[in-house]
Each structure stands twice: as C-alpha cells, then as structure tokens.
Design a protein around this motif. Structure first.
Motif, PDB file in Angstrom:
ATOM      1  N   CYS A   3     -10.907  -2.652   2.415  1.00  0.00           N
ATOM      2  CA  CYS A   3      -9.970  -3.690   1.988  1.00  0.00           C
ATOM      3  C   CYS A   3      -9.700  -4.677   3.123  1.00  0.00           C
ATOM      4  O   CYS A   3      -9.852  -5.893   2.952  1.00  0.00           O
ATOM      5  CB  CYS A   3      -8.663  -3.043   1.523  1.00  0.00           C
ATOM      6  SG  CYS A   3      -7.405  -4.228   0.986  1.00  0.00           S
ATOM      7  N   ASP A  21      -4.608  -5.616  -3.896  1.00  0.00           N
ATOM      8  CA  ASP A  21      -4.281  -4.190  -3.920  1.00  0.00           C
ATOM      9  C   ASP A  21      -5.043  -3.481  -2.809  1.00  0.00           C
ATOM     10  O   ASP A  21      -6.189  -3.821  -2.510  1.00  0.00           O
ATOM     11  CB  ASP A  21      -4.640  -3.574  -5.271  1.00  0.00           C
ATOM     12  CG  ASP A  21      -3.731  -4.047  -6.394  1.00  0.00           C
ATOM     13  OD1 ASP A  21      -2.626  -4.524  -6.097  1.00  0.00           O
ATOM     14  OD2 ASP A  21      -4.140  -3.942  -7.558  1.00  0.00           O
ATOM     15  N   SER A  22      -4.418  -2.487  -2.219  1.00  0.00           N
ATOM     16  CA  SER A  22      -4.987  -1.818  -1.047  1.00  0.00           C
ATOM     17  C   SER A  22      -6.208  -0.962  -1.354  1.00  0.00           C
ATOM     18  O   SER A  22      -6.912  -0.548  -0.439  1.00  0.00           O
ATOM     19  CB  SER A  22      -3.918  -0.963  -0.372  1.00  0.00           C
ATOM     20  OG  SER A  22      -3.412  -0.001  -1.276  1.00  0.00           O
ATOM     21  N   ASP A  23      -6.495  -0.714  -2.611  1.00  0.00           N
ATOM     22  CA  ASP A  23      -7.703   0.040  -2.965  1.00  0.00           C
ATOM     23  C   ASP A  23      -8.795  -0.886  -3.508  1.00  0.00           C
ATOM     24  O   ASP A  23      -9.771  -0.428  -4.095  1.00  0.00           O
ATOM     25  CB  ASP A  23      -7.394   1.168  -3.952  1.00  0.00           C
ATOM     26  CG  ASP A  23      -6.816   0.663  -5.268  1.00  0.00           C
ATOM     27  OD1 ASP A  23      -6.442  -0.530  -5.355  1.00  0.00           O
ATOM     28  OD2 ASP A  23      -6.727   1.461  -6.219  1.00  0.00           O
ATOM     29  N   ASP A  24      -8.634  -2.187  -3.285  1.00  0.00           N
ATOM     30  CA  ASP A  24      -9.611  -3.188  -3.716  1.00  0.00           C
ATOM     31  C   ASP A  24     -10.203  -3.915  -2.515  1.00  0.00           C
ATOM     32  O   ASP A  24      -9.688  -3.808  -1.400  1.00  0.00           O
ATOM     33  CB  ASP A  24      -8.961  -4.226  -4.638  1.00  0.00           C
ATOM     34  CG  ASP A  24      -8.610  -3.666  -6.002  1.00  0.00           C
ATOM     35  OD1 ASP A  24      -9.211  -2.649  -6.398  1.00  0.00           O
ATOM     36  OD2 ASP A  24      -7.742  -4.245  -6.661  1.00  0.00           O
ATOM     37  N   ARG A  37       6.156  -5.930  -2.577  1.00  0.00           N
ATOM     38  CA  ARG A  37       5.698  -7.328  -2.626  1.00  0.00           C
ATOM     39  C   ARG A  37       6.824  -8.287  -2.266  1.00  0.00           C
ATOM     40  O   ARG A  37       6.618  -9.242  -1.517  1.00  0.00           O
ATOM     41  CB  ARG A  37       5.149  -7.645  -4.010  1.00  0.00           C
ATOM     42  CG  ARG A  37       3.808  -7.027  -4.273  1.00  0.00           C
ATOM     43  CD  ARG A  37       3.293  -7.414  -5.648  1.00  0.00           C
ATOM     44  NE  ARG A  37       1.966  -6.868  -5.853  1.00  0.00           N
ATOM     45  CZ  ARG A  37       1.574  -6.257  -6.945  1.00  0.00           C
ATOM     46  NH1 ARG A  37       2.408  -6.124  -7.969  1.00  0.00           N
ATOM     47  NH2 ARG A  37       0.355  -5.793  -7.038  1.00  0.00           N
ATOM     48  N   LEU A  80       0.816  -1.211   0.000  1.00  0.00           N
ATOM     49  CA  LEU A  80       0.000   0.000   0.000  1.00  0.00           C
ATOM     50  C   LEU A  80       0.846   1.255   0.000  1.00  0.00           C
ATOM     51  O   LEU A  80       1.960   1.271   0.527  1.00  0.00           O
ATOM     52  CB  LEU A  80      -0.968   0.006   1.180  1.00  0.00           C
ATOM     53  CG  LEU A  80      -0.363   0.002   2.584  1.00  0.00           C
ATOM     54  CD1 LEU A  80      -0.600   1.329   3.259  1.00  0.00           C
ATOM     55  CD2 LEU A  80      -0.969  -1.115   3.380  1.00  0.00           C
ATOM     56  N   THR A  85      -3.311   5.058   0.378  1.00  0.00           N
ATOM     57  CA  THR A  85      -4.665   4.568   0.056  1.00  0.00           C
ATOM     58  C   THR A  85      -5.557   4.558   1.296  1.00  0.00           C
ATOM     59  O   THR A  85      -6.451   3.715   1.423  1.00  0.00           O
ATOM     60  CB  THR A  85      -4.611   3.158  -0.564  1.00  0.00           C
ATOM     61  OG1 THR A  85      -3.872   2.292   0.289  1.00  0.00           O
ATOM     62  CG2 THR A  85      -3.997   3.184  -1.951  1.00  0.00           C
ATOM     63  N   VAL A 143       5.944  -0.808  -5.845  1.00  0.00           N
ATOM     64  CA  VAL A 143       5.099  -1.954  -5.502  1.00  0.00           C
ATOM     65  C   VAL A 143       5.835  -3.291  -5.640  1.00  0.00           C
ATOM     66  O   VAL A 143       5.611  -4.201  -4.838  1.00  0.00           O
ATOM     67  CB  VAL A 143       3.783  -1.922  -6.310  1.00  0.00           C
ATOM     68  CG1 VAL A 143       4.018  -2.212  -7.785  1.00  0.00           C
ATOM     69  CG2 VAL A 143       2.769  -2.880  -5.729  1.00  0.00           C
TER      70      VAL A 143
END
Length: 106
Positions: free
Chosen positions: A23, A92-95, A76, A13, A16, A72
């Motif tokens: 999330c 993903d942090s916005d999902d 990871r 992240l 976000t 990113v």
C-alpha cells in the motif's frame, strides 16, 4: 504558472500489517509529486504501528498518527483535521493504487 495543489492521501488502518508495504509503496511512488501521506492507525495490535513508523522515518512526506480504536469514520475525520492538502484521497490500507492515479485525477 502556479504550483500544483497539494494532495493529502489518507490511509486509515487497523490490523493490516501484511498489506501495508505494498500500500505505502504504491502511494509513495506516485508520478504526481505534491503529496502528503497521512496513515492513521486506529489502535492496531498486529505490528502495523511499527511498519508505519519505519515508513514515516524513511519518507518525509508521511506524517503518521496512532489513536485509540474508534472505527474508520472517526479515523478519517481525525486525519482530515491534520491534513494540509487542497484535495483528499482515501486509500484503504489493504489496497494499492496505480502509480499515475493521482496525476490522472488531477
């Protein structure tokens, strides 16, 4: 019959904060119970770190890390070095994910 495998959910992240609650809620409410959740803050400046710290304190399965901004892919890779799971899932942090996603995948 053996124990179900541990699944590591990795959440890289960066800035976000508005999306993190939804999330984390979607991940921590999974029907598959053998999860570890590793959010890694890649140097956010928007208060994402405070949100992650609160969730990590409230949920034993969350292991939160914060590091300098490197992008990113490095984030990871960093998380995978700290993961204990037999399988990895990247979110993903916005999902957000459906509550039975991990169980269906397993």
């Amino acid at each position: 019959m053996g124990k179900s495998p541990l699944v590591t959910v990795i959440v890289p992240l960066y800035n976000t904060a508005p999306y993190l609650k939804e999330c984390f809620a979607s991940i921590s409410s999974q029907t598959y119970q053998r999860l570890e959740i590793i959010p890694v803050d890649d140097g956010s400046t928007d208060g994402s770190d405070a949100i992650c710290e609160r969730y990590a304190q409230a949920h034993a399965q969350i292991r939160y890390f914060r590091k300098e901004n490197e992008g990113v892919s490095e984030t990871r890779n960093f998380a995978m070095c700290h993961a204990c799971g037999e399988y990895y899932l990247f979110v993903d942090s916005d999902d957000f994910i459906e509550s039975d996603m991990v169980e269906r995948m397993m």
